[in-house]
Design a protein around this motif. Structure first.
Motif, PDB file in Angstrom:
ATOM      1  N   HIS A 318      41.511  47.485  41.102  1.00  0.00           N
ATOM      2  CA  HIS A 318      43.090  47.613  41.223  1.00  0.00           C
ATOM      3  C   HIS A 318      43.717  48.015  39.863  1.00  0.00           C
ATOM      4  O   HIS A 318      43.281  47.817  38.761  1.00  0.00           O
ATOM      5  CB  HIS A 318      43.880  46.598  41.898  1.00  0.00           C
ATOM      6  CG  HIS A 318      43.727  45.103  41.062  1.00  0.00           C
ATOM      7  ND1 HIS A 318      44.089  44.006  41.679  1.00  0.00           N
ATOM      8  CD2 HIS A 318      42.875  44.907  40.110  1.00  0.00           C
ATOM      9  CE1 HIS A 318      43.580  43.109  40.754  1.00  0.00           C
ATOM     10  NE2 HIS A 318      43.163  43.409  39.736  1.00  0.00           N
ATOM     11  N   GLN A 366      45.854  54.046  43.729  1.00  0.00           N
ATOM     12  CA  GLN A 366      47.039  52.945  43.710  1.00  0.00           C
ATOM     13  C   GLN A 366      48.185  53.310  43.184  1.00  0.00           C
ATOM     14  O   GLN A 366      48.028  53.960  42.154  1.00  0.00           O
ATOM     15  CB  GLN A 366      46.511  51.558  43.269  1.00  0.00           C
ATOM     16  CG  GLN A 366      45.834  50.869  44.382  1.00  0.00           C
ATOM     17  CD  GLN A 366      45.490  49.415  43.815  1.00  0.00           C
ATOM     18  OE1 GLN A 366      45.378  49.199  42.782  1.00  0.00           O
ATOM     19  NE2 GLN A 366      45.266  48.551  44.761  1.00  0.00           N
ATOM     20  N   ASN A 404      48.187  36.428  47.438  1.00  0.00           N
ATOM     21  CA  ASN A 404      47.478  36.873  46.281  1.00  0.00           C
ATOM     22  C   ASN A 404      46.950  35.970  45.452  1.00  0.00           C
ATOM     23  O   ASN A 404      48.146  35.365  44.846  1.00  0.00           O
ATOM     24  CB  ASN A 404      48.265  38.106  45.685  1.00  0.00           C
ATOM     25  CG  ASN A 404      48.411  39.232  46.565  1.00  0.00           C
ATOM     26  OD1 ASN A 404      47.628  39.879  46.891  1.00  0.00           O
ATOM     27  ND2 ASN A 404      49.599  39.944  46.584  1.00  0.00           N
ATOM     28  N   TYR A 406      47.302  36.234  42.235  1.00  0.00           N
ATOM     29  CA  TYR A 406      48.174  36.335  41.159  1.00  0.00           C
ATOM     30  C   TYR A 406      49.593  36.208  41.424  1.00  0.00           C
ATOM     31  O   TYR A 406      50.542  36.446  40.346  1.00  0.00           O
ATOM     32  CB  TYR A 406      48.045  37.538  40.283  1.00  0.00           C
ATOM     33  CG  TYR A 406      47.399  38.737  41.058  1.00  0.00           C
ATOM     34  CD1 TYR A 406      45.933  38.879  41.502  1.00  0.00           C
ATOM     35  CD2 TYR A 406      48.300  39.797  41.524  1.00  0.00           C
ATOM     36  CE1 TYR A 406      45.794  39.766  42.341  1.00  0.00           C
ATOM     37  CE2 TYR A 406      47.919  40.771  42.328  1.00  0.00           C
ATOM     38  CZ  TYR A 406      46.360  40.751  42.709  1.00  0.00           C
ATOM     39  OH  TYR A 406      46.154  41.897  43.524  1.00  0.00           O
ATOM     40  N   ASN A 428      51.714  45.935  49.389  1.00  0.00           N
ATOM     41  CA  ASN A 428      51.565  44.478  49.111  1.00  0.00           C
ATOM     42  C   ASN A 428      52.568  44.499  48.000  1.00  0.00           C
ATOM     43  O   ASN A 428      52.750  45.127  47.136  1.00  0.00           O
ATOM     44  CB  ASN A 428      49.985  44.410  48.789  1.00  0.00           C
ATOM     45  CG  ASN A 428      49.736  42.774  48.567  1.00  0.00           C
ATOM     46  OD1 ASN A 428      50.762  42.014  48.622  1.00  0.00           O
ATOM     47  ND2 ASN A 428      48.731  42.775  48.390  1.00  0.00           N
ATOM     48  N   SER A 429      53.042  42.932  47.700  1.00  0.00           N
ATOM     49  CA  SER A 429      54.000  42.780  46.546  1.00  0.00           C
ATOM     50  C   SER A 429      54.028  41.471  46.216  1.00  0.00           C
ATOM     51  O   SER A 429      53.542  40.524  46.983  1.00  0.00           O
ATOM     52  CB  SER A 429      55.544  43.311  47.072  1.00  0.00           C
ATOM     53  OG  SER A 429      55.799  42.372  47.953  1.00  0.00           O
ATOM     54  N   GLY A 430      54.890  40.863  45.373  1.00  0.00           N
ATOM     55  CA  GLY A 430      54.829  39.700  44.928  1.00  0.00           C
ATOM     56  C   GLY A 430      55.434  39.519  43.302  1.00  0.00           C
ATOM     57  O   GLY A 430      55.845  40.227  42.686  1.00  0.00           O
ATOM     58  N   PHE A 432      54.639  37.615  39.829  1.00  0.00           N
ATOM     59  CA  PHE A 432      53.407  37.139  39.142  1.00  0.00           C
ATOM     60  C   PHE A 432      53.638  35.702  38.823  1.00  0.00           C
ATOM     61  O   PHE A 432      54.562  35.212  38.560  1.00  0.00           O
ATOM     62  CB  PHE A 432      53.219  37.862  38.026  1.00  0.00           C
ATOM     63  CG  PHE A 432      52.640  39.207  38.179  1.00  0.00           C
ATOM     64  CD1 PHE A 432      51.732  39.519  39.166  1.00  0.00           C
ATOM     65  CD2 PHE A 432      53.060  40.454  37.469  1.00  0.00           C
ATOM     66  CE1 PHE A 432      51.285  40.857  39.252  1.00  0.00           C
ATOM     67  CE2 PHE A 432      52.470  41.683  37.800  1.00  0.00           C
ATOM     68  CZ  PHE A 432      51.474  41.912  38.686  1.00  0.00           C
ATOM     69  N   TRP A 451      54.640  45.279  43.028  1.00  0.00           N
ATOM     70  CA  TRP A 451      54.175  45.902  44.313  1.00  0.00           C
ATOM     71  C   TRP A 451      53.130  46.752  44.016  1.00  0.00           C
ATOM     72  O   TRP A 451      53.142  47.662  42.987  1.00  0.00           O
ATOM     73  CB  TRP A 451      55.166  46.407  45.117  1.00  0.00           C
ATOM     74  CG  TRP A 451      55.916  47.785  44.866  1.00  0.00           C
ATOM     75  CD1 TRP A 451      55.845  48.711  45.349  1.00  0.00           C
ATOM     76  CD2 TRP A 451      57.022  47.867  43.878  1.00  0.00           C
ATOM     77  NE1 TRP A 451      56.565  49.888  44.645  1.00  0.00           N
ATOM     78  CE2 TRP A 451      57.263  49.270  43.742  1.00  0.00           C
ATOM     79  CE3 TRP A 451      57.622  47.051  42.723  1.00  0.00           C
ATOM     80  CZ2 TRP A 451      58.333  49.791  43.023  1.00  0.00           C
ATOM     81  CZ3 TRP A 451      58.498  47.706  41.811  1.00  0.00           C
ATOM     82  CH2 TRP A 451      58.909  49.094  42.121  1.00  0.00           C
TER      83      TRP A 451
HETATM   84  N1  PHE Z   1      46.899  44.626  43.271  1.00  0.00           N
HETATM   85  C1  PHE Z   1      47.178  44.343  44.647  1.00  0.00           C
HETATM   86  C2  PHE Z   1      46.095  45.064  45.651  1.00  0.00           C
HETATM   87  O1  PHE Z   1      45.181  45.794  45.060  1.00  0.00           O
HETATM   88  C3  PHE Z   1      48.544  45.187  44.986  1.00  0.00           C
HETATM   89  C4  PHE Z   1      49.808  44.327  44.195  1.00  0.00           C
HETATM   90  C5  PHE Z   1      50.000  44.689  43.230  1.00  0.00           C
HETATM   91  C6  PHE Z   1      50.171  43.050  44.821  1.00  0.00           C
HETATM   92  C7  PHE Z   1      51.275  44.163  42.496  1.00  0.00           C
HETATM   93  C8  PHE Z   1      51.038  42.485  44.330  1.00  0.00           C
HETATM   94  C9  PHE Z   1      51.516  42.770  43.005  1.00  0.00           C
HETATM   95  O2  PHE Z   1      46.335  45.377  46.865  1.00  0.00           O
END
Ligand code: PHE
Length: 492
Positions: A318, A366, A404, A406, A428-430, A432, A451
């Protein structure tokens, strides 16, 4: 043929005074002779001087009269030797153009009496016009007054003839040397390259026009997305590393070493170079500690963290691997100077060891965005997402709690798809986790909202493609790339 004839002739003669004469004498086609002279001149075998000659030739009309007789004679012969003929009757005997011209010329010559009834005034006429035309056709000179009148009647026209006079050039040789165009393996091996004469490079030659220059739909959508991020004041992160260490891809993101995503069934690990060369040791130590025993209010995972696992090289799974490097750099800078808030984005390729089907590929792109600032909340994340996606034309969003390693909290993002009439997952989001940010060196009050989404998904929706393999990979129909329109994202 023409080339040997010209070069051979020049060996024993001063020069060729007229290429036309030369072609006739040697039974050659003049245009072939001209082409060879031009080429020989270009390679300095000969010096060529233009010669121009003006000759008279018959026009189409002139040719006709040379065969059938002049209109005045044709008309005269149609008039009976004795008596007269009605004009209308005479008109039926000859062709209309001949009648018109013939009447006026025959009357001018006083050969016939014009009126309603037409009769001969003389018993015998000579066809001078036909004779003159035949002489011209034979290349004979005629009286200038006659020539003028034939020209005025458009029976003859001037044609410019172009040819050359030729002499030996500075690089003359009786036989043209064959020059090599390419330095080949055989020339090098056999040593021939020492003696071979190479053709000079022509820097002003026009190459074939390139038949390329079509942007792939993914690149077009990518550019639009970059514009959106830039309008929102986001800076692009440098994504030029497909190969990443497990450390930055997973460990720095507080992803435990037993996590299934770190399995070789999910991730492509590298055989060579198998491991990373260097990692920031102080930071590695802090990451190890947070995995093993936590800190910053966390209990950690309570396992034996292994350096060998973190060292393993992989193809990044990612773009969050890039985000972790960038955030670490921001935190380090904050320690040395002062903390500066950041808005970052990236759009690039990632790799996953996945079975390929109509919605999955082993490599895809991505899109990732993050904001790093003091006192950020989930409300900020929702606000930024709403801003970002509405610029993509997706106004109706819904969020669903997710997991997730993280981020906490984490949210899946759904958008209402008018065409499909249902909610579709778009990203997807969040926020950290402190277990990720604190070891990097951020103070407690700094938060990061982030995200991510795939580039393929919105591109497929925008271009109405339902099989991802038609968009990316070896099965792509190049015609699709050539013909696809600009994409339809409305940037606000
Ligand atoms: N890295 C996550 C994925 O591969 C996407 C993501 C990025 C989620 C940043 C949360 C924050 O799906």
């Amino acid at each position: 043929m023409a080339e040997e004839a010209i070069l051979g002739y020049l060996q024993n003669h001063e020069g060729i005074s007229d290429s036309g004469q030369f072609a006739t004498d040697h039974g050659l086609d003049h245009s072939d002779v001209v082409n060879v002279i031009k080429s020989l001149h270009g390679f300095r075998y000969v010096d060529a001087q233009d010669i121009k000659r003006e000759t008279d030739v018959l026009t189409e009309e002139g040719e006709k009269y040379a065969e059938q007789g002049s209109p005045e004679v044709q008309l005269f012969l149609a008039v009976p030797a004795e008596g007269s003929i009605l004009k209308e009757e005479l008109q039926k005997l000859v062709d209309p153009a001949v009648f018109k011209i013939g009447c006026s010329q025959a009357a001018k010559n006083k050969w016939v009496q014009m009126g309603n009834q037409i009769s001969r005034k003389v018993q015998h006429v000579e066809d001078r016009i036909k004779d003159l035309l035949l002489q011209i056709r034979d290349g004979q000179e005629i009286d200038t007054g006659d020539k003028k009148s034939l020209k005025a009647r458009k029976l003859i026209a001037v044609q410019t003839w172009k040819g050359y006079s030729v002499r030996k050039g500075p690089d003359y040789a009786p036989i043209r040397r064959r020059t090599a165009t390419d330095l080949t393996r055989e020339y090098l091996q056999g040593g021939d390259w020492r003696n071979i004469e190479f053709k000079e490079y022509n820097f002003s030659a026009k190459g074939p026009p390139p038949e390329g220059g079509h942007l792939h739909p993914l690149n077009k959508v990518k550019e639009r997305l970059k514009d959106i991020f830039r309008l929102m004041n986001f800076e692009e992160m440098p994504t030029n590393r497909y190969v990443e260490s497990s450390f930055w891809n997973f460990d720095a993101l507080f992803q435990p070493q037993q996590h299934p995503a770190r399995d070789s069934h999910d991730t492509f690990f590298l055989k060579a170079p198998e491991t990373t060369k260097q990692l920031p040791e102080d930071y590695v130590e802090l990451v190890k500690r947070v995995h093993e025993s936590g800190g910053y209010g966390s209990r950690g995972y309570g396992y034996d963290w292994k350096r060998e696992e973190a060292n393993k090289n992989l193809l990044r799974t990612h773009t969050t691997a890039i985000s972790s490097r960038m955030l670490y750099a921001v935190a380090q800078l904050a320690k040395q100077q002062s903390f500066t808030p950041k808005r970052y984005f990236s759009i690039d390729r990632v790799f996953r060891n996945e079975a390929v089907d109509r919605t999955h590929l082993a490599e895809f792109h991505q899109i990732e965005g993050l904001v790093c600032d003091r006192g950020l909340t989930l409300g900020h994340l929702i606000g930024v997402l709403q801003d970002f996606f509405s610029r993509l034309g997706m106004d109706k969003l819904k969020f669903k709690p997710a997991y997730n390693p993280y981020t906490e909290p984490s949210m899946e993002i759904f958008s209402y798809h008018e065409g499909l009439g249902k909610w579709v997952e778009i990203g997807n989001s969040g926020m950290f986790r402190p277990e990720m940010l604190r070891p990097m060196g951020f103070s407690e009050d700094v938060n990061v909202i982030a995200w991510g989404l795939s580039l393929e998904r919105p591109t497929m929706i925008l271009y109405g493609i339902d099989n991802i393999r038609e968009l990316f990979g070896h099965k792509v129909d190049l015609a699709l790339v050539k013909r696809n329109p600009l994409c339809l994202i409305g940037i606000q």
